[in-house]
Design an enzyme around this catalytic site. Structure first.
Site, PDB file in Angstrom:
ATOM      1  CB  CYS A 185      -9.305  -5.661  74.303  1.00  0.00           C
ATOM      2  SG  CYS A 185     -10.878  -5.457  75.160  1.00  0.00           S
ATOM      3  CG  MET A 196      -6.645 -50.031  50.907  1.00  0.00           C
ATOM      4  SD  MET A 196      -6.984 -50.653  49.255  1.00  0.00           S
ATOM      5  CE  MET A 196      -5.565 -50.055  48.373  1.00  0.00           C
ATOM      6  CB  SER A 208     -12.373  -1.988  73.001  1.00  0.00           C
ATOM      7  OG  SER A 208     -11.556  -3.121  73.053  1.00  0.00           O
ATOM      8  NE  ARG A 265       3.540 -36.348  51.232  1.00  0.00           N
ATOM      9  CZ  ARG A 265       3.073 -37.465  51.738  1.00  0.00           C
ATOM     10  NH1 ARG A 265       1.791 -37.684  51.750  1.00  0.00           N
ATOM     11  NH2 ARG A 265       3.870 -38.371  52.247  1.00  0.00           N
ATOM     12  NE  ARG A 271     -11.455  -4.051  82.338  1.00  0.00           N
ATOM     13  CZ  ARG A 271     -11.400  -5.382  82.294  1.00  0.00           C
ATOM     14  NH1 ARG A 271     -12.083  -6.049  81.398  1.00  0.00           N
ATOM     15  NH2 ARG A 271     -10.633  -6.038  83.148  1.00  0.00           N
ATOM     16  CE1 TYR A 286      -7.564  -2.139  69.874  1.00  0.00           C
ATOM     17  CE2 TYR A 286      -8.316  -0.176  68.726  1.00  0.00           C
ATOM     18  CZ  TYR A 286      -8.285  -0.969  69.868  1.00  0.00           C
ATOM     19  OH  TYR A 286      -8.975  -0.583  70.983  1.00  0.00           O
ATOM     20  CE  LYS A 334      -0.317 -41.343  47.394  1.00  0.00           C
ATOM     21  NZ  LYS A 334      -0.797 -42.610  47.993  1.00  0.00           N
ATOM     22  N   GLY A 375     -15.089  -6.674  73.914  1.00  0.00           N
ATOM     23  CA  GLY A 375     -14.621  -7.560  74.971  1.00  0.00           C
ATOM     24  C   GLY A 375     -15.185  -8.933  74.677  1.00  0.00           C
ATOM     25  CB  THR A 376     -14.371 -11.381  72.037  1.00  0.00           C
ATOM     26  OG1 THR A 376     -12.975 -11.420  72.303  1.00  0.00           O
ATOM     27  CG2 THR A 376     -14.666 -10.451  70.867  1.00  0.00           C
ATOM     28  CG  ASN A 377     -12.043 -12.922  77.104  1.00  0.00           C
ATOM     29  OD1 ASN A 377     -11.818 -13.355  75.979  1.00  0.00           O
ATOM     30  ND2 ASN A 377     -11.085 -12.597  77.945  1.00  0.00           N
ATOM     31  CG  ASP A 378     -17.133 -10.478  80.410  1.00  0.00           C
ATOM     32  OD1 ASP A 378     -17.167 -11.634  80.882  1.00  0.00           O
ATOM     33  OD2 ASP A 378     -16.685  -9.505  81.029  1.00  0.00           O
ATOM     34  NE  ARG A 428       1.446 -44.623  44.873  1.00  0.00           N
ATOM     35  CZ  ARG A 428       2.356 -43.699  44.575  1.00  0.00           C
ATOM     36  NH1 ARG A 428       2.642 -43.427  43.306  1.00  0.00           N
ATOM     37  NH2 ARG A 428       2.953 -43.045  45.533  1.00  0.00           N
ATOM     38  CG  HIS A 474      -4.898 -16.651  87.902  1.00  0.00           C
ATOM     39  ND1 HIS A 474      -3.640 -16.800  88.449  1.00  0.00           N
ATOM     40  CD2 HIS A 474      -5.147 -15.320  87.873  1.00  0.00           C
ATOM     41  CE1 HIS A 474      -3.170 -15.603  88.761  1.00  0.00           C
ATOM     42  NE2 HIS A 474      -4.070 -14.684  88.416  1.00  0.00           N
ATOM     43  N   GLY A 481      -6.425 -43.595  57.608  1.00  0.00           N
ATOM     44  CA  GLY A 481      -7.675 -44.333  57.506  1.00  0.00           C
ATOM     45  C   GLY A 481      -7.901 -44.832  56.093  1.00  0.00           C
TER      46      GLY A 481
END
Ligand code: ADP
Ligand code: MG
Ligand code: MG
Length: 916
Positions: free
Chosen positions: A870, A120, A803, A361, A657, A890, A39, A805-808, A109, A479, A118
């Site tokens: 992937c 004042m 590649s 702003r 795969r 990629y 501000k 496999g960031t899930n596993d 202010r 799923h 939160g």
């Protein structure tokens, strides 16, 4: 010792300048948000560009830091500097603080870097007491106004600084109770605040002061300087209140930032009908239209506009009611945009026809508005195309692709349950509780909503046929949610109030029963379930790209989106591929700009129609001959699938795969299903049951799956390789370029990959000889277990690409099962063990380090090795920034996430070049 430490802390308050003036002389500017707060910095900036801002000063955030580092004490020089600040305001306004002829009133202010719940609330009209109020009344010849200011001041100060607030068990704010009491006594309740008489207001002031005395045990402070120091202390105090602390924790805002305080000369929107107060946007933040947008209240101070006591009017009305002020606001609107080069959200007050600016702003906006702003402002040469790309929030972009509810209808509709917003958009349909009946109904032309407790791969056909999917159980990585994202389906999951009775074919929500064929509607953007039918329309972008709808392609929304995507391609270093298992998904992804498949999961190819039977035969085989016979049945199916995908790719590469999930996932588990299968493939049911038991695993995720299957049963990999190469040969002969990249999953040892390589290369040699073609293919691996990442240099000797496999890799790296993490991960987030869900946004420091190691080692062993990702993280903007940092080639994500990934990849590349 202690003294030295204290000295060091004091020395940290670098300059010794704690007060920055704004007005005729302005010390700060718009870039000083860390020191002056958002501000304060923008008030200074507005002064610098000649906008009418009431003069004032900003107490810096360093004072806040000092205050907490020194047992809630101010730097000793502060008071004198504040006196200087007040003197400067006095000079400019020709009023005096506490004066008995022409008193200066100020507002106090708070102002952190970003506005923060939160903190004042603002205090207006500070400086009034029983004497100055009379002076103000005399000076303005407007006692009503003066006493209105006084009662507002006591009310705000009493509430915010002295803490006279609702107690537990009370329904109303105590000051409001006093006002209501007086209105009731004198007017039987029915009177607006603006109509109260001077005498009424004076009585309110008396009662307010009595209330304060009763609650606080002290008189309301009458000295203006006591009032000012009290208010400043309250702002700094509010930095450490519970709400502010919780908010900072949630959004990772460091406590050290602190808040600033702004003290500013009052201007009065409550002097009469030539005055007022309002908030406005320089353009429409909902739809992006270039129109003046906002609202105002005549004869009101700022807090009335948001308080909702009176209904404000649209700013356009000002044109009639105060033409001169309106013209001035129009000029300010232009100036703001030309200067800040972004849409501004600003606050103003009109005092006796003169406009004053109190805040500005960058305005918050919807995805639709962000797109239109960015395109329009680039055309207007306010910003360049790179800035336009940055102005579109990547995590909001999906909003633009989602089908939408007709706004008016959604307002009328009744919300009966809520769940997780798993697939954005709007869907309305007749409910069906199983896939077969959903498909039958959809074949008859009905719009279908599939409702299930949970979904599983067998429901796939029903999910495809449905407009939307509603489940009672399951989270955002269930799923249903995964498939919905991949297919771009609208989905609400985990709506626990929804009771599904498969036997009776009914859905019960809060005692209301819906039968199959009844209508429900779901909003997958908000996670809401509505009773009945709510009208929807597809997004013009999807209609134009996927359905080739010519009218949709002519719309502004469509053309703007395409322009943005074009810029994204120009800006990006990484390319974007897709996770697709069918030609249709591939078509969609390419329409959205994907340049290949980063993950084609072949197991999905085993589920459809009769194939699952051949697959089960293969699993149940007791000899190599039996197994080979079953595989021979599967080969033509796979070959056709791959051929279809290669055709859809039109020359783009496809990472395929090989079989990955544990075999037991393909077998029937209930006695009825087992009996069914026994009859169908002519195998004793006991053998089926025995094999199911034999394949049972305690921990299938870490069990007999991935390349372990192909190593134990090389004939499976051989069949898959042959299907890929035969399809490649066929499609290549049609004149389409084919670039298969065969990916071996779950590799942790180089030797695992080598064994599979042999099988793949042999199939390639055979097919090339048989069909007399030369095929262009690669073989690589998925990096998805820590050992694979740590030995990436060895593996890269054999792998032509990685590649991630960031899930596993996340599951194995953290030792956390994604499907079981629901029971403890929310608690981990609450306790701040994790800040984000590591299955949604990559854990940079842990799992990210594994990626980084593998990238470095992989490149060292094989310069130019192709690197991609992937996992689900490939569609997550924050993760994409990380992948840009480690310079992957990629990212790959589900088809409908492709635009989001393209935007995030472009933004990541742009912010690498210009770090700030
Ligand atoms: P917030 O951060 O909650 O928006 P502000 O500090 O902006 O709080 O104050 C809210 C409103 O109070 C402003 O929009 C304005 O209408 C009014 N206000 C603040 N300071 C002044 C002032 N000096 N003169 C007149 N009105 C003011
Ligand atoms: Mg404000
Ligand atoms: Mg995997």
């Amino acid at each position: 010792m202690a003294k030295a430490a204290k000295k060091a802390k004091t020395a940290k308050t670098k300059s010794g300048k704690f007060v920055y003036l704004f007005g005729r002389k302005t010390d700060g500017n718009g870039t000083m948000k860390p020191l002056l707060g958002g501000k304060g910095a923008n008030l200074a900036e507005m002064c610098r560009i000649g906008l009418p801002v009431p003069p004032g000063f900003t107490i810096t955030t360093e004072v806040c830091t000092h205050y907490y580092a020194n047992g809630r004490k101010y730097p000793s020089a502060l008071k004198a500097q504040m006196e200087g600040g007040v003197a400067s305001i006095e000079q400019q306004t020709k009023k005096k603080f506490g004066d008995l002829t022409n008193p200066l009133l100020v507002s106090v202010r708070s102002g952190a870097r970003d506005s923060m719940p939160g903190m004042m609330d603002t205090i207006l009209n500070l400086g009034l007491n029983d004497q100055t109020v009379e002076a103000l009344a005399r000076k303005t010849q407007n006692p009503r106004f003066a006493w209105d200011c006084y009662r507002r001041f006591i009310q705000m100060y009493g509430d915010v600084v002295l803490g006279v607030q609702k107690r537990p068990g009370e329904d109303h704010e105590p000051f409001e109770t006093v006002i209501e009491g007086l209105k009731h006594e004198r007017y039987h309740g029915g009177i607006e605040d603006t109509k109260l008489s001077v005498e009424d207001l004076q009585e309110l002031v008396r009662r307010f002061k009595a209330l304060v005395k009763e609650r606080v045990g002290k008189n309301f402070p009458s000295s203006p300087w006591d009032q000012l120091m009290g208010a400043v202390g309250a702002v700094f105090g509010s930095w450490m209140n519970d709400r502010a602390i919780v908010y900072r924790r949630k959004y990772n805002i460091p406590t050290e930032w602190g808040t600033a305080v702004n003290v500013q000369a009052m201007v009065y929107g409550n002097t009469g009908d030539e005055s007022g107060s309002g908030v406005a946007f320089t353009r429409n933040p909902a739809n992006g239209e270039k129109e003046f947008y906002g609202e105002f209240l005549i004869n009101a101070q700022g807090e009335d506009v948001v308080a909702g006591v009176r209904t404000p009017e649209p700013v356009a009305e000002l044109k009639k009611q105060m033409p001169a002020a309106y013209k001035e606001l129009e000029r300010i609107r232009q100036t703001l945009e030309r200067h800040f080069r972004d849409v501004q959200d600003f606050e103003f007050t009109i005092e006796d026809g003169v406009v004053y600016m109190l805040q500005t702003r960058n305005g918050k906006r919807t995805a639709m508005a962000a797109l239109k702003f960015s395109i329009d402002m680039q055309k207007e040469k306010l910003i360049d195309w790179k800035t336009a790309v940055m102005r579109n929030p990547a995590d909001q972009l999906e909003q633009l692709l989602a089908p939408v509810f007709d706004a008016a209808e959604a307002k009328k509709a009744e919300v009966i349950a809520t769940g997780l917003p798993a697939g954005p958009g709007a869907a309305s349909g007749q409910i069906y509780l199983n896939a077969d009946r959903a498909v039958t109904a959809s074949d008859k032309g009905e719009k279908v909503l599939l409702v299930r407790v949970e979904t599983s791969p067998e429901d796939l056909r029903g999910m495809i046929a449905a407009e939307g999917i509603l489940t009672a159980r399951g989270g955002v990585s269930s799923h249903a949610a995964l498939v919905a994202r991949q297919m771009g389906k609208v989905c609400v999951c985990g709506a626990s109030a929804v009771e599904v009775d498969y036997g009776k074919r009914t859905v019960t929500v809060a005692g209301r029963v819906f039968k199959e064929g009844d209508w429900l509607s779901i909003d997958g953007t908000a996670g809401k379930v509505f009773a009945g039918k709510v009208k929807t329309a597809p997004s013009e972008i999807v209609a134009g790209l996927i359905e080739g709808d010519a009218a949709a392609r002519r719309t502004e929304k469509f053309r703007s989106f395409q322009q943005l995507m074009k810029w994204c391609s120009q800006a990006s270093r990484m390319s974007v591929r897709t996770n697709a298992d069918t030609p249709e998904q591939t078509d969609n992804a390419i329409a959205f700009g994907a340049v290949g498949i980063g993950l084609c999961r072949t197991e999905h190819m085993f589920f459809e129609g009769d194939r699952i039977d051949a697959m089960r035969e293969m699993i149940l085989a007791e000899s190599l001959e039996e197994r080979q016979a079953a595989l021979d049945k599967l080969l033509p199916y796979q070959r056709d699938d791959f051929a279809g995908i290669f055709r859809a790719l039109k020359g783009y590469p496809a990472t395929i795969r090989f079989l990955d999930p544990p075999l037991h996932e393909f077998l029937p588990h209930t006695p009825e299903q087992q009996a069914d299968l026994a009859k169908k493939i002519n195998v004793p049911v006991d053998r089926i049951r025995a094999r199911v038991e034999q394949l049972h695993e305690f921990n299938p995720m870490l069990g007999f799956r991935g390349c372990r299957l192909g190593i134990e049963y090389p004939e499976i990999s051989a069949m898959q390789a042959r299907a890929v190469f035969e399809a490649a040969a066929i499609v290549q002969k049609e004149g389409i370029k084919v670039r298969p990249e065969i990916m071996i999953p779950l590799v942790g040892f180089k030797r695992e990959l080598d064994l599979q390589l042999e099988v793949v290369h042999r199939a390639a040699r055979e097919v090339q000889a048989e069909r007399k073609v030369k095929l262009n293919y690669m073989v690589g691996t998925m990096i998805e277990v820590p050992r694979g990442a740590l030995t990436a240099d060895e593996i890269a000797q054999s792998a032509e690409f990685f590649s991630f496999g960031t899930n596993d890799l996340t599951q194995t790296g953290l030792g956390m099962s994604r499907d079981d993490s629901g029971s403890f991960l929310p608690g981990y987030a609450e306790r701040e063990i994790v800040t984000k869900n590591p299955f949604a946004t990559i854990d940079n420091t842990g799992v990210g380090q594994l990626v980084d190691i593998a990238v470095t080692k992989g490149r060292a062993a094989r310069p130019g090795i192709k690197l991609g990702i992937c996992g689900e993280h490939g569609g997550d903007p924050a993760s994409i920034h990380f992948f840009e940092k480690v310079k992957l080639d990629y990212v790959s994500c589900s088809p409908f996430r492709v635009p989001v990934a393209r935007l995030a990849a472009a933004q990541a590349a742009l912010s690498m070049k210009a770090p700030d």
